[in-house]
Each structure stands twice: as structure tokens, then as C-alpha cells.
Motif scaffolding. Structure first.
Motif, PDB file in Angstrom:
ATOM      1  N   GLU A   1       0.863  -1.186   0.000  1.00 37.85           N
ATOM      2  CA  GLU A   1       0.000   0.000   0.000  1.00 37.85           C
ATOM      3  C   GLU A   1       0.899   1.236   0.000  1.00 37.85           C
ATOM      4  OE1 GLU A   1      -3.247  -0.008  -0.187  1.00 37.85           O
ATOM      5  OE2 GLU A   1      -3.290  -2.208  -0.164  1.00 37.85           O
TER       6      GLU A   1
ATOM      7  N   SER B   1       1.023   3.798   1.782  1.00 38.40           N
ATOM      8  CA  SER B   1       1.469   4.298   3.094  1.00 38.40           C
ATOM      9  C   SER B   1       2.315   3.274   3.862  1.00 38.40           C
ATOM     10  CB  SER B   1       0.251   4.667   3.932  1.00 38.40           C
ATOM     11  OG  SER B   1      -0.542   3.507   4.107  1.00 38.40           O
ATOM     12  N   ASP B   2       2.541   2.088   3.281  1.00 38.51           N
ATOM     13  CA  ASP B   2       3.271   1.042   4.007  1.00 38.51           C
ATOM     14  C   ASP B   2       4.719   1.436   4.271  1.00 38.51           C
ATOM     15  OD1 ASP B   2       1.209  -0.723   4.231  1.00 38.51           O
ATOM     16  OD2 ASP B   2       1.840  -2.043   2.596  1.00 38.51           O
ATOM     17  N   ARG B   3       5.207   0.985   5.429  1.00 37.13           N
ATOM     18  CA  ARG B   3       6.662   1.055   5.678  1.00 37.13           C
ATOM     19  C   ARG B   3       7.251  -0.260   5.182  1.00 37.13           C
ATOM     20  NH1 ARG B   3       8.503   1.010  10.929  1.00 37.13           N
ATOM     21  NH2 ARG B   3      10.493   1.797  10.224  1.00 37.13           N
TER      22      ARG B   3
ATOM     23  N   TYR C   1       7.755  -2.904  10.450  1.00 38.38           N
ATOM     24  CA  TYR C   1       7.512  -2.721   9.007  1.00 38.38           C
ATOM     25  C   TYR C   1       6.234  -3.445   8.604  1.00 38.38           C
ATOM     26  CZ  TYR C   1      12.123  -0.696   8.732  1.00 38.38           C
ATOM     27  OH  TYR C   1      13.196   0.122   8.909  1.00 38.38           O
ATOM     28  N   ASP C   2       5.547  -2.891   7.593  1.00 35.45           N
ATOM     29  CA  ASP C   2       4.299  -3.507   7.126  1.00 35.45           C
ATOM     30  C   ASP C   2       4.568  -4.654   6.172  1.00 35.45           C
ATOM     31  OD1 ASP C   2       2.320  -1.595   8.300  1.00 35.45           O
ATOM     32  OD2 ASP C   2       3.541  -0.188   7.128  1.00 35.45           O
ATOM     33  N   VAL C   3       5.702  -4.577   5.481  1.00 31.60           N
ATOM     34  CA  VAL C   3       5.942  -5.590   4.456  1.00 31.60           C
ATOM     35  C   VAL C   3       7.450  -5.778   4.246  1.00 31.60           C
ATOM     36  CG1 VAL C   3       5.591  -3.837   2.649  1.00 31.60           C
ATOM     37  CG2 VAL C   3       5.397  -6.209   2.038  1.00 31.60           C
TER      38      VAL C   3
ATOM     39  N   ALA D   1       0.838 -11.626   6.168  1.00 34.11           N
ATOM     40  CA  ALA D   1       1.323 -11.651   7.547  1.00 34.11           C
ATOM     41  C   ALA D   1       0.483 -12.637   8.350  1.00 34.11           C
ATOM     42  CB  ALA D   1       1.203 -10.256   8.159  1.00 34.11           C
TER      43      ALA D   1
ATOM     44  N   PRO E   1       6.057 -11.703   9.150  1.00 35.68           N
ATOM     45  CA  PRO E   1       5.615 -10.486   8.453  1.00 35.68           C
ATOM     46  C   PRO E   1       5.033 -10.847   7.084  1.00 35.68           C
ATOM     47  CG  PRO E   1       7.970 -10.787   8.159  1.00 35.68           C
ATOM     48  CD  PRO E   1       7.505 -11.932   9.039  1.00 35.68           C
ATOM     49  N   LYS E   2       4.348  -9.889   6.468  1.00 35.96           N
ATOM     50  CA  LYS E   2       3.930 -10.048   5.072  1.00 35.96           C
ATOM     51  C   LYS E   2       5.187 -10.033   4.199  1.00 35.96           C
ATOM     52  CE  LYS E   2       1.060  -7.753   1.591  1.00 35.96           C
ATOM     53  NZ  LYS E   2       0.181  -6.599   1.320  1.00 35.96           N
TER      54      LYS E   2
END
Ligand code: FES
Ligand code: ZN
Ligand code: ZN
Length: 319
Positions: free
Chosen positions: A45, A47-49, A150-152, A187, A192-193
Motif C-alpha cells: 500500500e 502508506s506502508d513502511r 515494518y508492514d511488508v 502476515a 511479516p507479510k
């Protein structure tokens, strides 16, 4: 040879697309393929980190560069494997890239933090070097992504890598691995994803991208990978690709479209019933996880807790 888009002088031909590109339109083509993979599989996305696993080779530096160009917020993560000069040089490529663009590269050096190196670890655990290496990297990537919030997690697997892994898993009917061989793994508890946005580009294209962009990457293969079956699968597929351009692409994407779902139940079974490792807390079928067992057999140790910003095991080398 003319560019298919602007009719200017082309610098690369891509036979599976029956197309040639000039420098600018080749870059555009690379961005388009990465964007298509990200959109199609809902990888990232805006906005993901994002944390990119960076080795200093062409694929990981190309995808880090492409993600930044596409406007994503992406830090790099490098794991020092303790493979002599190879590790020193690979780290210097990763660090130089980060510095040249003002990006953040997080680093864990296995010998410093865990007291072993990959050659020792593989001998002690009686695993092939690439197996001990893959196990260590996967564990540390997951930990870094989770602990850093982190998101991904992005890895630089390209079409050649994925087709070669699929070839090996199909030859030996490793059905539980086939069920997991997807460009996105969501995830879940303790993981994590994980995404592979380079799956639509070949390694020839990521090498060309780096050369044309002036990205100085580590060209040498890992010295421990000699005789690795994965490399012989790649060579076999390259021979087929010469006679049948597009074969790798249709093999891999045909699998994703038509076959992978049939293997999903076995992969799901494999993921059930995990519990926290008694030593490090990472998910494992029971007791101590494979990584902590490897550390133990190799005569290593768990890292000393150091109160740094992103958890006990990381050091920030560039910011
Ligand atoms: Fe992992 Fe060579 S990079 S064994
Ligand atoms: Zn052009
Ligand atoms: Zn563990």
C-alpha cells in the motif's frame, strides 16, 4: 534495433515480449512491470513502511531503487554472513548504494551478533551452505521486519529465481513448498507479510537496469553456491528459453494461474500448530526453532541485548 515505443536507438531486446527498448523506455518498462506485480497481488500500500532484504547484488539493489522511484518508503536490511571477502564486498555495495541515495540500511552481522558464520554453521549442522544461509537469512529478515514495525518485507526474487525454484519443486514434487510458492505471503502470527515485486522481470533485465542506472552491484556469485542445484535448474531453463522465448514466464505464471491453488491445503497444514521457540520466540512446530538449533550447533550464542532504536540485534549503519 529500434525502441518499440519511440523508434529511437534501442539498448536491449526482450525476446519474450518481442520488443526492444531505448534506455528511458526500458526504465519505464521495468517500473511498469513492478507496478503491475504490486497491483495485481496487492503487495504494497502507498502508506506502508517497507523493508527490503538487500544483499548488494543486482536484484536487491534494483528493487530497492525501483521502489524508491515509485514513491515507496523503503529501508534496506543487510545480513552479514561471514563468508570472507565476499561478505565484505557485498556489504560495501549495499552500504554505498544506501549512502548515495540517503537511504537507511539496517545491518546484522551474524559473526558479531551470533558468534558463528555460514561456513561453520553449515558444517556443524550438516546442512548445505545455502541451506544454513537461507535458514539464517529468513529468520533474521522476519525478525527485523517484525521488530522494526515494518508492514511488508520485500525480497529481490526475479522470474529466473522463481521459475528455477518451481522447476526443482516440481521435479521432486515437494507439494508443501509448491503450495507456498506465491509472490505474496500474508502476515500471520510471528511472520511479516512477504512480497516479491520483481517476479515479472528476469535477472538479465535487473542486471541491465543496474548497469544503465549506474548502480554498482556485486557481480560475483557467492563462493559457497558452487554446485548448488538451483543454479543447474536455472541453466536448464535458460537453454529452454533460448529455443522457446517466454517459456519461463508461461511456466511460472501458468503455475500461479492454474495450479498453485491445488497445493494450498498442504501448505496450510504445514503452517498450523506453530508455537513460540523456547529460546527466541519465533514460531516453530515445537521446542526450539531451527535457527536457534543451528546457532547452538555452530557454537554460537544469542545476541547480547543492546538498547538500540530497532531492537536488540540491529545496528543502524546509514541514516
Ligand atoms: Fe547464502 Fe551464499 S549467499 S550461501
Ligand atoms: Zn524509446
Ligand atoms: Zn528460536
Amino acid at each position: 534495433m529500434k525502441c518499440v515505443t519511440c523508434r529511437g536507438p534501442a539498448v536491449i531486446d526482450i525476446r519474450r515480449q518481442n520488443a526492444n527498448y531505448c534506455v528511458d523506455h526500458f526504465f519505464e518498462q521495468c517500473r511498469r512491470q513492478v507496478t503491475k506485480a504490486i497491483d495485481e497481488w496487492k503487495m504494497i500500500e502507498p502508506s506502508d513502511r517497507v523493508l527490503v532484504a538487500v544483499s548488494g547484488g543486482k536484484d536487491s539493489l534494483a528493487i530497492w531503487d525501483l521502489l524508491i522511484e515509485l514513491g515507496y518508503q523503503a529501508d534496506g536490511f543487510y545480513v552479514g554472513l561471514g563468508i570472507g571477502e565476499y561478505s565484505e564486498v557485498s556489504h560495501s555495495h549495499a552500504a554505498a548504494f544506501a549512502e548515495s541515495r540517503g537511504l537507511t540500511l539496517l545491518t546484522v552481522d551474524i559473526p558479531t551478533s551470533y558468534g558463528y558464520d555460514i561456513p561453520t554453521g553449515s558444517r556443524a549442522a550438516r546442512r548445505a551452505p545455502c541451506s544454513a544461509c537461507g535458514l539464517s537469512k529468513r529468520h533474521l529478515f522476519d525478525a527485523a521486519a517484525l521488530e522494526g514495525g515494518y508492514d511488508v518485507l520485500v525480497t529481490g526474487h526475479n522470474l529466473d529465481d522463481e521459475a528455477a525454484v518451481l522447476f526443482g519443486n516440481t521435479l521432486h514434487w515437494h507439494t508443501e513448498y509448491l503450495g507456498r510458492q506465491l509472490p505474496v505471503l500474508p502476515a500471520r502470527d510471528g511472520f511479516p507479510k512477504k512480497v516479491k515485486p520483481l517476479v515479472r522481470l528476469t535477472e538479465r533485465e535487473t542486471a541491465a537496469y543496474c548497469l544503465l542506472k549506474g548502480i554498482d552491484y556485486l557481480v560475483d556469485e557467492c563462493p559457497m553456491a558452487v554446485g548448488n542445484r538451483h543454479l543447474s535448474y536455472k541453466e536448464a531453463l535458460n537453454d529452454i528459453e533460448v529455443k522457446s522465448p517466454g517459456a519461463k514466464h508461461s511456466f511460472y505464471f501458468g503455475f500461479l494461474d492454474r495450479a498453485s491453488k491445488h497445493f494450498a491445503p498442504e501448505a496450510d497444514e504445514d503452517r498450523e500448530g506453530l508455537e513460540p521457540c523456547l529460546t527466541c520466540g519465533a514460531p516453530t512446530p515445537s521446542g526450539t526453532c531451527a535457527f536457534c538449533r543451528l546457532v547452538d550447533r555452530a557454537g554460537g550464542h544469542q545476541p547480547e541485548p543492546v538498547p538500540v532504536e530497532l531492537g536488540a540485534i540491529r545496528t543502524r549503519t546509514t541514516s
